[in-house]
Design a protein around this motif. Structure first.
Motif, PDB file in Angstrom:
ATOM      1  N   GLY A   3       0.831  -1.191   0.000  1.00 22.71           N
ATOM      2  CA  GLY A   3       0.000   0.000   0.000  1.00 22.71           C
ATOM      3  C   GLY A   3       0.867   1.242   0.000  1.00 22.71           C
ATOM      4  O   GLY A   3       2.078   1.168  -0.221  1.00 22.71           O
ATOM      5  N   SER A   4       0.264   2.380   0.289  1.00 18.76           N
ATOM      6  CA  SER A   4       0.991   3.651   0.263  1.00 18.76           C
ATOM      7  C   SER A   4       2.104   3.705   1.307  1.00 18.76           C
ATOM      8  O   SER A   4       3.175   4.232   1.044  1.00 18.76           O
ATOM      9  CB  SER A   4       0.030   4.807   0.516  1.00 18.76           C
ATOM     10  OG  SER A   4      -0.957   4.849  -0.474  1.00 18.76           O
ATOM     11  N   TYR A   5       1.847   3.188   2.497  1.00 15.28           N
ATOM     12  CA  TYR A   5       2.801   3.311   3.596  1.00 15.28           C
ATOM     13  C   TYR A   5       3.275   1.975   4.147  1.00 15.28           C
ATOM     14  O   TYR A   5       4.065   1.954   5.085  1.00 15.28           O
ATOM     15  CB  TYR A   5       2.177   4.116   4.749  1.00 15.28           C
ATOM     16  CG  TYR A   5       1.734   5.479   4.329  1.00 15.28           C
ATOM     17  CD1 TYR A   5       2.659   6.492   4.128  1.00 15.28           C
ATOM     18  CD2 TYR A   5       0.390   5.753   4.110  1.00 15.28           C
ATOM     19  CE1 TYR A   5       2.254   7.751   3.718  1.00 15.28           C
ATOM     20  CE2 TYR A   5      -0.025   7.012   3.712  1.00 15.28           C
ATOM     21  CZ  TYR A   5       0.913   8.004   3.513  1.00 15.28           C
ATOM     22  OH  TYR A   5       0.520   9.241   3.115  1.00 15.28           O
ATOM     23  N   GLU A  35      -0.295  10.930  10.105  1.00 19.07           N
ATOM     24  CA  GLU A  35      -0.036   9.617   9.508  1.00 19.07           C
ATOM     25  C   GLU A  35       0.606   8.665  10.524  1.00 19.07           C
ATOM     26  O   GLU A  35       0.260   7.487  10.591  1.00 19.07           O
ATOM     27  CB  GLU A  35       0.865   9.766   8.282  1.00 19.07           C
ATOM     28  CG  GLU A  35       0.162  10.440   7.108  1.00 19.07           C
ATOM     29  CD  GLU A  35       1.100  10.907   6.023  1.00 19.07           C
ATOM     30  OE1 GLU A  35       0.652  10.946   4.866  1.00 19.07           O
ATOM     31  OE2 GLU A  35       2.272  11.242   6.321  1.00 19.07           O
TER      32      GLU A  35
END
Length: 95
Positions: A3-5, A35
């Protein structure tokens, strides 16, 4: 999965050969406070949910600092990861 992170791995615990999911969330200086808080809150929420058949079971979480060998080789800079051990869902995605 990725995923993004974070990246999620299928792992086997050597002690008993059980299969788990290991979610590694890279905690880097570029993340906003929100975040980072979201990552920590995910652990808190998962840990608070007990015996719900509709939620992937949480087992434990820990911090890990390892070299970014995929990008820079084994002597590259280190990154810190939040690692979350969860139940492995083997029938595809949860959707």
């Amino acid at each position: 999965g990725e995923g993004s992170y974070s990246t999620v791995y299928k792992v086997i615990r050597k002690k008993d050969n059980k299969i788990y999911s290991l979610k590694k969330v890279r905690i880097i200086d570029g993340l906003s406070d929100k975040e980072r808080d979201n990552s920590i809150n995910e652990v808190r929420i998962l840990a608070s949910i007990k015996n719900n058949p509709n939620v992937v079971k949480y087992y434990e979480a820990f911090m890990d600092s390892t070299a970014d060998s995929e990008q820079f080789g084994p002597k590259g800079p280190k990154s810190t990861y939040l690692c979350i051990i969860m139940e492995y869902a083997d029938n595809g995605d949860l959707f």
